[in-house]
Write a protein that holds these residues in place. Sequence first.
Motif, PDB file in Angstrom:
ATOM      1  N   ARG A  22      -5.707  -4.654   2.991  1.00  0.00           N
ATOM      2  CA  ARG A  22      -4.832  -5.518   3.763  1.00  0.00           C
ATOM      3  C   ARG A  22      -5.206  -6.977   3.511  1.00  0.00           C
ATOM      4  O   ARG A  22      -6.330  -7.283   3.088  1.00  0.00           O
ATOM      5  N   LYS A  59       0.818  -1.215   0.000  1.00  0.00           N
ATOM      6  CA  LYS A  59       0.000   0.000   0.000  1.00  0.00           C
ATOM      7  C   LYS A  59       0.852   1.266   0.000  1.00  0.00           C
ATOM      8  O   LYS A  59       0.595   2.194  -0.771  1.00  0.00           O
ATOM      9  N   TRP A  78      -2.143   1.422   9.552  1.00  0.00           N
ATOM     10  CA  TRP A  78      -2.341   0.364   8.556  1.00  0.00           C
ATOM     11  C   TRP A  78      -2.105  -1.023   9.164  1.00  0.00           C
ATOM     12  O   TRP A  78      -2.715  -2.003   8.751  1.00  0.00           O
ATOM     13  N   ASP A  95       5.479   0.073   4.730  1.00  0.00           N
ATOM     14  CA  ASP A  95       4.256  -0.036   5.529  1.00  0.00           C
ATOM     15  C   ASP A  95       4.564   0.049   7.019  1.00  0.00           C
ATOM     16  O   ASP A  95       3.700   0.452   7.815  1.00  0.00           O
ATOM     17  N   LYS A 147      -4.737  -1.477  -2.039  1.00  0.00           N
ATOM     18  CA  LYS A 147      -5.805  -0.786  -1.317  1.00  0.00           C
ATOM     19  C   LYS A 147      -6.358  -1.584  -0.148  1.00  0.00           C
ATOM     20  O   LYS A 147      -7.100  -1.046   0.672  1.00  0.00           O
TER      21      LYS A 147
END
Length: 259
Positions: free
Chosen positions: A129, A111, A152, A146, A127
């Motif tokens: 997980r 992402k 996230w 990330d 977009k």
Amino acid sequence: MAQTLNVAVVQTHLFWENPEQNRINLLEKLNQISSEIDLIVLPEMFNSGFTMNAKSVAETMDGETVSWMIALAKEKQAAITGSLVIKASDDFFNRLLFVYPDGTILKYDKKHTFTLAGEQNVYSAGKERLLVDYKGWKICPLVCYDLRFPVWSRNDTDYDLLLYVANWPKVRISAWDTLLKARAIENMTYCIGVNRVGLDGNGHEYSGHSAAYDVLGNRLDTALVTKDAIEIVTLDKSHIEKYRHKLGFLNDRDDFILK
């Protein structure tokens, strides 16, 4: 459901933009493992190094490296994960694959593309997980940059293992060390980060520092540091259950929605 999970952390040098040589090198290393393993974790872009030359190394989901991962997972009867450059339609992705021993494949597209290296100009960002269910363990696999974004990776799904594959350079390795430990503590989860070693084709140096932490932030691995090596780390479900029940920190987490 498996009470324990034996994870092979593969910290290795990578041959620059040479998928075939990387596959040969990795296979030689993995064939030296004599103990029982459940999961093999390779670095980010394990068959090329972290390159912006996507066209020169990109493969499709039917390509040689994906086929190699499937064959290896079946042979070793262990899941295998790591990221590589995948072309889909007209887009390139830094795509993590999680391959089960039966050949089933799950995917996660990175992402947070690394803007400092211009990754966003070459690769399309993911977009969603991925939450992997493997042997009764919930695993959240993510990729390198990330790590810098705690929202996230937030443990709002009660996963058991947070996993990062990376090409994280030596010059910023203190951030890697600090953030891996923090992610374990704040999410009350096992956290494993797998990084490469050596020089890449752009002259960037990588010093490894692959690591595994328990839910309290205690270090589990012993031998990696800066070496080209594989270490087997054993995770135990009872450790998670004990401290989540005893401390209850996840019960007090903030309630908000990821976007």
